[in-house]
Design an enzyme around this catalytic site. Structure first.
Site, mmCIF file in Angstrom:
data_model
loop_
_atom_site.group_PDB
_atom_site.id
_atom_site.type_symbol
_atom_site.label_atom_id
_atom_site.label_comp_id
_atom_site.label_asym_id
_atom_site.label_seq_id
_atom_site.Cartn_x
_atom_site.Cartn_y
_atom_site.Cartn_z
ATOM 1 N N TYR A 63 0.866 -1.192 0.000
ATOM 2 C CA TYR A 63 0.000 0.000 0.000
ATOM 3 C C TYR A 63 0.901 1.240 0.000
ATOM 4 C CZ TYR A 63 -3.143 -3.576 2.015
ATOM 5 O OH TYR A 63 -3.847 -4.719 2.266
ATOM 6 N N GLU A 97 1.323 -1.061 -4.996
ATOM 7 C CA GLU A 97 0.272 -0.050 -4.888
ATOM 8 C C GLU A 97 -0.753 -0.269 -6.010
ATOM 9 O OE1 GLU A 97 -0.785 2.758 -3.088
ATOM 10 O OE2 GLU A 97 -2.246 2.956 -4.708
ATOM 11 N N CYS A 118 -4.055 4.416 9.758
ATOM 12 C CA CYS A 118 -4.792 5.664 9.967
ATOM 13 C C CYS A 118 -6.159 5.384 10.575
ATOM 14 C CB CYS A 118 -4.912 6.432 8.649
ATOM 15 S SG CYS A 118 -5.667 5.477 7.324
HETATM 16 N N1 SAH Z 1 2.349 5.367 2.479
HETATM 17 C C1 SAH Z 1 1.687 6.052 1.416
HETATM 18 C C2 SAH Z 1 0.225 6.319 1.645
HETATM 19 C C3 SAH Z 1 -0.606 5.109 1.754
HETATM 20 S S1 SAH Z 1 -2.318 5.484 1.773
HETATM 21 C C4 SAH Z 1 2.346 7.387 1.163
HETATM 22 O O1 SAH Z 1 2.912 7.975 2.074
HETATM 23 O O2 SAH Z 1 2.252 7.887 0.041
HETATM 24 C C5 SAH Z 1 -2.952 3.897 1.316
HETATM 25 C C6 SAH Z 1 -2.645 3.501 -0.107
HETATM 26 O O3 SAH Z 1 -3.169 2.200 -0.334
HETATM 27 C C7 SAH Z 1 -3.293 4.383 -1.168
HETATM 28 O O4 SAH Z 1 -2.289 4.887 -1.991
HETATM 29 C C8 SAH Z 1 -4.228 3.444 -1.925
HETATM 30 O O5 SAH Z 1 -4.290 3.729 -3.307
HETATM 31 C C9 SAH Z 1 -3.585 2.112 -1.675
HETATM 32 N N2 SAH Z 1 -4.463 0.942 -1.783
HETATM 33 C C10 SAH Z 1 -5.776 0.836 -1.447
HETATM 34 N N3 SAH Z 1 -6.209 -0.418 -1.627
HETATM 35 C C11 SAH Z 1 -5.159 -1.137 -2.091
HETATM 36 C C12 SAH Z 1 -4.995 -2.502 -2.468
HETATM 37 N N4 SAH Z 1 -5.997 -3.367 -2.383
HETATM 38 N N5 SAH Z 1 -3.787 -2.894 -2.896
HETATM 39 C C13 SAH Z 1 -2.741 -2.032 -2.966
HETATM 40 N N6 SAH Z 1 -2.843 -0.725 -2.628
HETATM 41 C C14 SAH Z 1 -4.040 -0.283 -2.203
#
Ligand code: SAH
Length: 386
Positions: A250, A271, A344
């Site tokens: 993620y 991601e 979060c």
């Molecule tokens: N650490 C990151 C923010 C993460 S927010 C930073 O600082 O930029 C959570 C992220 O999870 C988002 O970018 C969202 O697009 C992603 N996400 C949501 N569902 C997901 C999934 N099933 N598989 C992979 N990524 C996912």
């Protein structure tokens, strides 16, 4: 901030839950929430949640400020926010969360609009020109970078040069001005097209020790100071020696993974959002980081398909909904020894920690970080080990 902070808009806006509390009280409420939601699991693992990492400056921290422009029934130009759960615009200036200079810039634009005879967009009948103003603030090499984005309903920009002159006359610190075209009847602020009006069309920020390019639509953490502390904690929990392979699940625009790459052998970011992956690759290249790769995939699927991944450390920062039981099972199946969970949402964190426990993992450390003072958002960093 020991005094009470009260905001005259708080009832209509709903953005701040704690605008009538002192900062010390806010932190205590958040500590209490962590105890309530995660105290039991912490106790079962023989640890105590760390006290929340508070902000030095809990006010005016948002580095991205948005105002919607509208006219009142009497024709007066206002700028502010949508009333909670509605499309009615309430006039707001001097929000307690928003960077003060960004706020002053938007106020100046509001002052300039009548003399340039710019028409304010009317959401009901789709007429008019100026819809929103966004200001994004960065810092690079100790110098401020400021991007002003004017969201307009069409590409025309009458009196463009004079407008730029007037605005930069009042705020010479503005480094770039972008016109974004949004013709759609939508609640999305930004449309698809950007036209650079002044400067380079983006800002840069190096406060996390890496240089990030921020375009009008790119994701960037809104509280730079607290982000530094959160990522510092994640890095500390990861206990990297330079030999480890790290999976950043993620990963968004790759910030955490890039932050860790200096202390790791190799980092893989996963991601789902292709735009974020593009930005992540771009950022890595710009910073000359060669031991990181980004994969656009569903995190759960990736885990299930890479059982032989051989990762030493997993860092995960899922959205509010948390991770999935399948992801957690797969992580255990991959025999990953150390997991840093950035969350979060303490409720889904508690749920996921229980699932990790079932797979033989133990919670070793848990520290909340106040990323968003005045609001009830609660960020936590957890260390889980097999
Ligand atoms: N650490 C990151 C923010 C993460 S927010 C930073 O600082 O930029 C959570 C992220 O999870 C988002 O970018 C969202 O697009 C992603 N996400 C949501 N569902 C997901 C999934 N099933 N598989 C992979 N990524 C996912």
């Amino acid at each position: 901030m020991s005094e009470m902070t009260s905001c005259p808009y708080s009832k209509k806006c709903g953005g701040c839950t704690y605008s009538d509390r002192t900062y010390a009280e806010q932190l205590e409420i958040k500590n209490e929430t962590v105890r309530k939601l995660l105290g039991q699991i912490a106790k079962e693992n023989g640890i105590k949640p760390g006290p929340i990492v508070g902000a030095k400056e809990p006010l005016y921290y948002r580095n991205k400020v948005h105002s919607v422009f509208a006219r009142t029934k009497k024709g007066q130009i206002i700028r502010g926010i949508y009333r909670r759960d509605s499309h009615e615009v309430i006039s707001v200036s001097g929000c307690l969360l928003e960077d003060k200079k960004a706020d002053a810039i938007i106020e100046e634009i509001k002052r300039l609009v009548p003399s340039f005879k710019y028409r304010i967009f009317d959401e009901d009948n789709g007429t008019g020109w100026l819809r929103h103003v966004l200001v994004r603030m960065g810092k690079c090499g100790g110098k401020e970078e400021i991007m002003v984005i004017l969201v307009t309903a069409d590409v025309a920009f009458p009196g463009k040069n004079n407008f730029v002159k007037a605005l930069r006359g009042a705020f010479p610190e503005i480094t770039t001005i972008v016109q974004n075209i949004n013709k759609k009847r939508t609640s999305m602020v930004l449309g698809d097209r950007d036209i650079v009006v002044y400067g380079k069309g983006f800002i840069e920020d190096d406060r996390l020790g890496l240089k990030f390019r921020i375009s009008p639509g790119s994701f960037f953490q809104i509280n730079s100071e607290q982000t530094k502390k959160l990522y510092g904690l994640a890095l500390e929990f990861a206990q990297l020696t330079g030999k480890e392979t790290v999976l950043d699940a993620y990963c968004g625009t790759g910030t955490i993974g890039m932050f860790m790459s200096k202390s790791a052998k190799k980092v893989t970011g996963v991601e789902l959002n292709p735009d974020a992956v593009r930005d992540a690759r771009d950022n890595a290249k710009r910073n000359g980081i060669t031991n990181i790769e980004f994969i656009c995939a569903d995190a759960t699927k990736y885990m299930q398909e890479h059982v032989e991944g051989g990762y030493d450390v997993l860092c995960m920062d899922p959205p509010r909904s948390g991770s999935t039981p399948e992801f957690i099972k797969a992580a255990a199946g991959m025999d990953i020894g150390r997991i840093v969970y950035v969350s979060c949402n303490p409720e889904t964190l508690a749920r996921d920690l229980k699932l990790f426990a079932k797979q033989g993992y133990r919670l070793k450390k848990l520290v909340p970080v106040d990323m968003f003072p005045l609001t009830d958002n609660l960020e936590c960093c957890a260390l889980i080990e097999k």
